[in-house]
Structure formats: structure tokens, C-alpha cells
Design a protein around this motif. Structure first.
Motif, PDB file in Angstrom:
ATOM      1  N   THR A   1     -20.229 -36.157  14.535  1.00  0.00           N
ATOM      2  CA  THR A   1     -21.668 -36.636  14.581  1.00  0.00           C
ATOM      3  C   THR A   1     -22.696 -34.719  14.816  1.00  0.00           C
ATOM      4  OG1 THR A   1     -20.914 -38.425  14.981  1.00  0.00           O
ATOM      5  CG2 THR A   1     -23.156 -38.410  16.252  1.00  0.00           C
ATOM      6  N   ASN A   2     -22.020 -33.931  15.571  1.00  0.00           N
ATOM      7  CA  ASN A   2     -22.834 -33.547  16.060  1.00  0.00           C
ATOM      8  C   ASN A   2     -22.802 -31.856  15.399  1.00  0.00           C
ATOM      9  OD1 ASN A   2     -23.805 -34.271  18.666  1.00  0.00           O
ATOM     10  ND2 ASN A   2     -22.257 -35.000  18.593  1.00  0.00           N
TER      11      ASN A   2
ATOM     12  N   LEU B   1     -22.678 -29.190  12.437  1.00  0.00           N
ATOM     13  CA  LEU B   1     -23.862 -29.440  10.807  1.00  0.00           C
ATOM     14  C   LEU B   1     -22.312 -28.471  10.400  1.00  0.00           C
ATOM     15  CD1 LEU B   1     -26.300 -30.447   8.764  1.00  0.00           C
ATOM     16  CD2 LEU B   1     -27.125 -27.839   9.955  1.00  0.00           C
TER      17      LEU B   1
ATOM     18  N   LEU C   1     -22.150 -25.976   7.654  1.00  0.00           N
ATOM     19  CA  LEU C   1     -23.290 -25.603   6.952  1.00  0.00           C
ATOM     20  C   LEU C   1     -22.669 -24.440   6.304  1.00  0.00           C
ATOM     21  CD1 LEU C   1     -26.363 -25.076   6.504  1.00  0.00           C
ATOM     22  CD2 LEU C   1     -26.706 -24.045   8.576  1.00  0.00           C
TER      23      LEU C   1
ATOM     24  N   GLN D   1     -23.724 -25.145  17.263  1.00  0.00           N
ATOM     25  CA  GLN D   1     -23.034 -26.966  16.442  1.00  0.00           C
ATOM     26  C   GLN D   1     -23.341 -26.627  15.388  1.00  0.00           C
ATOM     27  OE1 GLN D   1     -25.586 -30.216  18.326  1.00  0.00           O
ATOM     28  NE2 GLN D   1     -23.495 -29.546  20.217  1.00  0.00           N
ATOM     29  N   ALA D   2     -22.761 -25.653  14.502  1.00  0.00           N
ATOM     30  CA  ALA D   2     -23.404 -25.613  12.989  1.00  0.00           C
ATOM     31  C   ALA D   2     -22.193 -24.963  12.346  1.00  0.00           C
ATOM     32  CB  ALA D   2     -24.673 -25.023  11.968  1.00  0.00           C
TER      33      ALA D   2
ATOM     34  N   ARG E   1     -30.003 -26.437  18.497  1.00  0.00           N
ATOM     35  CA  ARG E   1     -28.883 -27.970  17.644  1.00  0.00           C
ATOM     36  C   ARG E   1     -29.176 -28.170  18.604  1.00  0.00           C
ATOM     37  NH1 ARG E   1     -26.673 -24.599  13.890  1.00  0.00           N
ATOM     38  NH2 ARG E   1     -28.008 -24.646  12.077  1.00  0.00           N
TER      39      ARG E   1
ATOM     40  N   HIS F   1     -30.032 -32.367  19.400  1.00  0.00           N
ATOM     41  CA  HIS F   1     -28.753 -33.842  19.511  1.00  0.00           C
ATOM     42  C   HIS F   1     -29.224 -34.448  20.640  1.00  0.00           C
ATOM     43  CE1 HIS F   1     -26.453 -31.781  16.093  1.00  0.00           C
ATOM     44  NE2 HIS F   1     -27.181 -33.189  15.432  1.00  0.00           N
TER      45      HIS F   1
END
Lengths: 281, 281, 281, 281
Positions: free
Chosen positions: B143-144, B146, B148, B165-166, D118, D122
Motif C-alpha cells: 500500500t505504501n 511505490l 517505481l 517508500q519507492a 512520500r 501517505h
């Protein structure tokens, strides 16, 4: 050489916990444990886990309840080493390293060799033998990193130490390992009892794989190379921590001792320019 | 289920280099390699290194000169898995984990679980079963974080990803592993060929040790759990890199494929709330 | 010297966004903007924010809707500099620095001088004049850090670069600044148009405060020191970013140009051992 | 409200050193310093540097020789604040922030908001007012970060704290600031004397710019918001450190006190759900 070693550890245990200790002298063909006592107070379930990370003698304690745990280890150990002249020894290329050795080229938790590749090669890449590279990087660490108790913690890694330039024996060892691996020299973490280490404590050094031998280096220079009783080896401190604690527990006291049990100990450090390498077997 | 898998890799080699590849389908009691071809152009010395990191089939290539190296691997593999209901399975406490499993509780290069202890326990510590904890953290990542392409590199670790968070599948897996270990759940890295992964590529997931089984989790959710052909497992990507390069060489092209070789494949993902766990054996 | 400079920037704007640009040539007593055009397509609200970080000419664009935004800046600028011999200039001690200068001794986002204190002092602490220290550290960066486009990103800082030893002009500047500050030499970030920079781009250098002057240093060595048109200065790139974007927008194209507008330009770099320092006024 | 504040600091000075202290109560239109004493023993050259980072009253001490330096500051201060209801206050968009405020959106040494973008969005991006976002992130910090003396040091930053979830007031403030900026809410560091803080010490909080006011937030919750005497503000602790030391010196003792000098103090914390914001003027 014979050594009497001992460790008294105390832990404050708040609830059921499991501890894995690496404090027992290793048993190898050339390191014989002649006598050994290991007591834990109060009595708890104890198990020796022989094959974590190869040959280490990890001990698991299952503590069922809150208590003040006292651990007492003593041993009389006889070990031997060889000193090899590495001046004319050929490097073993990566293409001929055995599969057991290859993992010691990979980055690990505290030894991020992948991030030190350019730095290591700028500083030591032009030196023409692996032995001389390891000796040079060991000397660089000794000269540039300040031994400073309390300056680092259990999360400090070689990536921090190379820049911040302060730490304890564990940090010196991690940086040595990381620089070796960045130069494509296999290297591993070594913990042991160390004669003449002041103040007395567990010691951490590193071994580089040179000429098909694990050769000992101590970037701290704080103890003679021939006064060590090996406890464990591994990729880094994550493999060979004195104590891994699962549960609510923390150490409150630690008393370590290492004495020679015979006469005639003569401190050995690498003589400058001689290409000597000491290996425990 | 039978799968046809293939990998074509090309490397630009500037001087004598050694490569260690992890692209061969693993041979296990329940994963049979029915047919297999492996060609390298130009011909170079090839060696299978069976015991790095346990059972992985690492291949070492010794490339003597500059060249454009083309590697081609194809295999027909038959494997099986079990799906276990974990609702009522007791957790194995640390005090009963076998020595082979314990290292998967330690922090590693890309999975610094020691730095995520409080975070993991704040987020997932109150969940009452290890299975539910792993499911919750896998969902949290999905969910959190990304997905990428190009947002991370070979040095990115779980400590980075939890905040930034990517990332890509490797980063999702490292974060899952680190969170599990911070919760005292053994976890390891898993690489494989993955049916229906788009775009086709090597895939990385993780396995948590639950109820004495390695249970597969894929925080990316990009491929069915039952469409994997296992290549390697390890502590993290440092143990199971597709290619470790020693020398002046870099990859120029990579084409991966994974197709089912029989009918009736039905994609399997964990159904919500069912406590199912898929294990390749 | 007169220069014609220009910048064409294009942005993909997905929704209402605010951009703050630092691309205008600075106006100072010794840098005169003789002519200047600035057009934005489509037309949006534009405001010049003169006092962020002192004298910089930041421009704020308020883009109300999704669009392809084209920014075009051209200027004819006349500026001058002095070259001072620093061999006999006394260092200004911290106790006499003016309050305006003191903040440039503090660590900043990309220049964590606090973490480089021991390293900087080990490497350059014994050099006996601040000028010679800055020259030595500039040369060290030039020799050891690889200029490698795409190797870093907007989050890369001096702490990374000192170890990883690769980056672009921004990273070279940040490392120079951090090392200066760790040696108690005030230093700041400098961005500008640079004649003869290949490929043409915005350039980043740094200034050290020596002998009560801001003296320019360029660790990349990629452009003559006397061919710069100053855009902005600040603690680091956080103060003088080409573009700060608030909203859903990203750059798609950037074309920069800097040409001399008169004859007789003669490239100037610091001659070895002369203790010369160039200052834009 | 009137407060008596005091600070006794002692430093071990090994050689000529310069110290910059931020311990004086700020003078603002609404914070009046009624009485003040400042003594340094032995006597050294003292200078007030009024314009570093705006309005802070930094004091520079020039210590010519080795000594035990004792600093003693006392003040009687009268200040006031307002409490504003932010429920219906419109956010000031970036396009209308004044140039003085904009820098407080940029990342700084200890507040790497660029790396938390992010994560912050979030966690708090869906909350519909900036006030409510800041309140939510303050509560998240209070709930999840453990106040643990000695767990961090002068190099610890928001990027560390968001993951490691332990720290002291400075770390709580840095994390609050970084999260605000990642949400495009200007935020700055605030240091002061704090009534009822236990144990007595300098305190650090943060201010978010909401409705054209700097509104105070204290993620530690350790002291009433209305019991603060402002010392300094800045981007982060790099701008407002209690002491910046240039030379061989370190602190040996620090005694801080803050008492109300009139009756009727009633502790004020934000009541839940009321959208109240306290601003010192």
C-alpha cells in the motif's frame, strides 16, 4: 601456547527470554580446549548450536522467567599458529576461490564494501600485492581512526567509521573487512580472548584470505597477534555477536580475562616490511 | 506445474573478469529440472558452485579477455508447492529454532532489522500471530511503497525504503525481510522466474519461517505466488545476486521469460483472511 | 567581461503548481545586467523574491492549471572579479567573523561538516594556511571523485560523496563546502552560468571565505574560473536550487547557454603554487 | 506571564577557543527582558551577535587560554502569547508565502524533508487542513517515538528518528519540522526555557506556519505550551545550538532553571479537537 580465559556476564532478565552467546573457545584441530567450565545461575536450559556460521560454538540459553542471570565461563586452551612469509605468495584469483570463501567477498550488514569500492581502490588499488594492500589499509585505520570508547554503538558500520573516524575494536575490524572486500580480498570477522588487552574485554579483529590462508590483522594494535584465543568467525558482528538477546533483557556487567598459562610468551606484532602473516589454524 | 524458463544475458567485458551468476533453476526434491541448456559465447571456463549459501546453483564464468559475452539459459522445470492453513499453527519460539534457521533472524547488508525494531513493533507488534504480522506488513508495503523502476540502485536497503517508500521488487523484498526479523520472525530472500510478471524480469520475493515452513510472500503483488521457479535463496540480495562481477564488465541486455508448459494454470494469490501460506519445498 | 547567457526550461505541469526558479543573473555592484528578457508560456503570475538567502533573485511562478510550461531567460551581463594573492593574508579567526559569515560554518542539508570533522582534519589539518587547505581539498576532490553523470540524485550529500567518490558538479561543490566548514573555514554554494562548460548546463562551485573575501573554487575543473555569471549563493543546493517545485510538475527539457560577448577571453585557472584567489564582487 | 530563568554552564577549555552561545532570552515586541545578568568567569571578550538567523541573540565568547569557564545567565522575562482558533483559517498557499517564510520549506541539516515526502503524504496527506495535519503528526511522534535520554547524539537527524523511533526533545522537534515541510507546511526549530520540564533543561519544540502565524507544537508533551521563554528560532539545531564550540573545549556541567514569577500559572496543552494554536509573538 596455553591460555586461561574466563568471562563472567550478568543480565537483567525481565521476562522469558532466549540468549545466544558466543563466548566459548572454539575447538579446532589446532585449538584444543583442555578444560572448560560453564555455569549459569539460575539454572536454565542450555544448548550448544554447533553449526551456525560454520564451526562456531554458539550457546543458546532459554530463560523461562525474570531473573538476574549470571553466566560464568572458564577454559584452559592450547592453540597454535603459523607465521607465513607472504612476499612471494601468489594471490588466489576470484576464479579459483573455493565456494566456502566466496561469500566473504560480499557486502554484509556492518561491512558495506559495495559502497567503498572507489575509495578503497583510490587509496590502496595501486599497491601491488594483496598482502601489502591489507597491511596498508590496516595501518591507515590505525593512524586515522581514533579508538574512543562509547563513540559508537551496535548499529555503527564501516560506512560510518570510514568517514567519522572514531570507534572501538569492532568498528576497526568492520572497516578493515569492508576495505578488503572492496579490493576483492575475502575477509571475515574474528572475535576472541586477547592476552594483554587493556582494559580486558572481548576483542575483535579481522582475517584476510591471502595465499589460501586466513591471516589475522588487528587495526587497533592493542594486543599481540599471538595472544588470541579464537571464539568465533563470521561475515561481521551479526554472525558472531557476544550475545544476541531475544526478549526483555540487557547486560549489566561483564568481566573478561585472558592470561598465559605457561612461561615465555613473547608479544608478536607484524614487523615492518617483512610480509609476515600469522594464521590460527 | 511445468514451466519453461529462459534468460539471455549480455555483458560488455573490457578485460579478464570473473562472473558469478545465479540464474539456474534450483534442484530440490520438489523442483525437478527436466531439461536444461546453458551456453556461453564465446566459450569460457564454467563451474557450478553448489554450496554457496546452501543449495544455490551459482555458476562461475572465467572470462580471459575482453569480449561481448552472451549467456543463454533455458530450462523445463517441474515443481510443486503446498498451501498450509496457518490459523492454528503454533509459532516456533526462538528457543526451538534449529541452528540453520537462526541466522535468518540477524540483520544483513540490505535488511537492517536492528534499526527497525521499534518501528516494526509499533506497527505490527500487537498483531497476535506471526502469520498475521507478516501478512499485515506485506500489505503495508504494498500500500505504501511505490513500485517505481529506476528509483533505487544496487546499494538501496530496507532502511532507505521504509522511509523513501519507492523501489522495485528487490527493495520490497528487503523491506519485508527486515520487518519480519525485527519482529523475531526468520525471513530470507527468494529469487526466481515468475510467470505473468510484466514486464518479464527476474523476480524477488521473500519467505518467512512460519510453522516450520518457509512461506512465500510477495509485497509487490505483481505475479501469482504459484507461478515461481526458484533460483536462489539467501539472507538478502548479497547472497543471491543475479550476477556478481569481478573485473571490468557490465550488463548490456537481459531478456527473461517464464511460461507455463501445461494447461490449467490458475493464478493464486492469498485470499484475504484465510491464513493460507504457500511453500515451495 | 560581458556574457550572453540564456536558459530554456520546460515543465510538464499536471495541476496547479508553484515553482521557484533561480536562473536570473544576480545584480551586484560588480555584476550588471545590461539587458534581460524573461518570458513564460503560457503567461502566469510571476514575482521576483529578492530577499531569500540574501541577495538572490528567486522568481516565483504561480501556474494555475495543467500545461506545458516554457520558460525562456536571456541576459547580457557585465561582471568583474579580482584576483588576490593569498600567500600573506592572515586568516580571520572565528572570533572576528561578522555575524553574516558565521552561518556558513554550520552544517547544512547537503554539507554535513559535523560528520567530517576528523576526516578533514586528518587529511588537511596540518596544512598551514586556510588558502592552502582549500586548494588541497579541492585538488583531492578533483583527483578522487569521478565526474559521472547520473550517478547521484537530488538527495545525494557530501557525506555520501566523500565515500562513494562519484557525482556531478553539485556534489563536488557540496563536498568542498563540507570539508571547508569541518576545517572552520566558512564556505558557501555558488551557482552560475559557466562559459566553456561542456556539455552546457548550469554550473555549481563553491566559495571559501578567505582574507575577508569569498574566493571561488571549482573542484570539477570543468570551466574557467573567470567565465562565470553568478546566479545565486547559499548554504547549499537547498538555498539555490535551479527549480523548487510545489505541486505536480517535473522538468522535461533544459537548454543552457553562456557565451562571451566580447573578444579576448583568456581562460583562467589557478596556477599551481601561486596562492591566487579569484573573487566575484 | 513573568518567568525567572537561569542557566549555569561550565566548559573545560584546553586552548584558545571561541564559543557561540544561544542561551539569552529573546527580545521581541511581546517578550520583554525585564532584568538580566550574564557573567563569565574568568572574564573574556564577549560580543552579542544580533543578526545570525534573524533576531536571535547569539553571544560570542573569545577565550584566550586554557581554563575552566563558568557562564552564568539569569533573566526576568515577561512574555505573552495568543491562542487562535485554526478551524476556519485558510491555508496560505506557497504562491503567497512571503520570501522570509519560504526557506522554512527547504530541507536542512537535521530535517531532510526531501527524503520524507512520500512517507509524510501517505501518513498525513489525506487530512484536510494543515492545522490538523500538524496536530496529527505531532501526536504520531508522541505516540511512536520513545523519549530516551542518551539514545541519540548531535548528529542524529529526522531521517534517523523517523525509523529508529527514539530520541530527545531536539529529535522530536526535528522530526516534526521535517514532516511539516514534506507536507509543504513551513516549520522552524524553537528553543527555550520551559517551566515544569522535568528534569530541568533547555527545551526544543517546533513552530509550524499556519494562518500567517508561527504556531508552537511540542511533540514530547513534556512541558506546558504556555510556559516557554523563547531563546532562538532557526531552520534546525544547526541555527540555534545552545553552544557552538570552535577550539578544544567541551561542556562539563549545565544547570537550567525556569520558574514562574507570578501566581496563577495554569498549564496549557492543546485540548483535543479544538483546533487551537498558541503563538508567541
Amino acid at each position: 601456547m596455553k591460555f586461561n580465559v574466563s568471562a563472567q556476564l550478568e543480565y537483567n532478565i525481565s521476562s522469558a527470554s532466549t540468549l545466544v552467546l558466543n563466548i566459548h573457545a572454539l575447538r579446532t584441530p589446532e585449538q584444543t580446549v583442555l578444560q572448560e567450565t560453564f555455569t549459569v545461575n539460575p539454572e536454565v536450559r542450555i544448548e550448544e548450536l554447533q553449526n551456525i556460521g560454520g564451526e562456531n560454538r554458539s550457546i543458546r540459553l532459554e530463560v523461562p522467567d525474570a531473573c538476574q542471570l549470571k553466566v560464568n565461563y572458564t577454559a584452559l586452551v592450547n592453540n597454535s599458529f603459523v607465521i607465513t612469509n607472504h612476499r612471494k605468495i601468489q594471490e588466489t584469483p576470484v576464479s579459483q576461490l573455493t565456494p566456502e570463501i566466496l561469500p566473504f567477498l560480499s557486502p554484509s550488514r556492518y561491512c558495506q564494501s559495495d559502497k567503498l569500492y572507489r575509495l578503497a581502490n583510490h587509496m590502496f588499488g595501486d599497491i601491488d600485492s594483496p598482502y601489502a594492500q591489507v597491511m596498508a589499509l590496516t595501518n591507515w585505520i590505525r593512524t586515522n581512526v581514533l579508538y574512543l570508547s562509547g563513540s559508537t554503538n551496535a548499529q555503527t558500520s564501516a560506512y560510518d567509521t570510514v568517514t567519522e573516524q572514531a570507534g572501538v575494536c569492532r568498528d576497526f575490524a568492520h572497516l578493515g573487512i569492508a576495505l578488503c572486500r572492496a579490493l576483492t580480498i575475502p575477509a571475515r570477522y574474528f572475535t576472541g580472548y586477547a592476552y594483554k588487552l587493556k582494559p580486558a574485554d572481548f576483542h575483535a579483529c579481522f582475517e584476510a584470505y591471502l595465499g589460501n590462508q586466513w591471516v589475522l590483522f588487528d587495526a587497533t594494535g592493542l594486543a599481540p597477534l599471538n595472544g588470541m584465543v579464537k571464539i568465533a568467525t563470521g561475515r561481521d558482528a551479526a554472525d558472531a555477536a557476544v550475545a544476541s538477546i531475544f526478549g526483555n533483557a540487557y547486560g549489566t556487567r561483564m568481566t573478561i580475562n585472558c592470561e598465559v598459562a605457561e612461561d615465555n610468551f613473547k608479544s608478536y606484532f607484524y614487523p615492518s616490511g617483512k610480509f609476515e602473516g600469522l594464521s590460527y589454524l
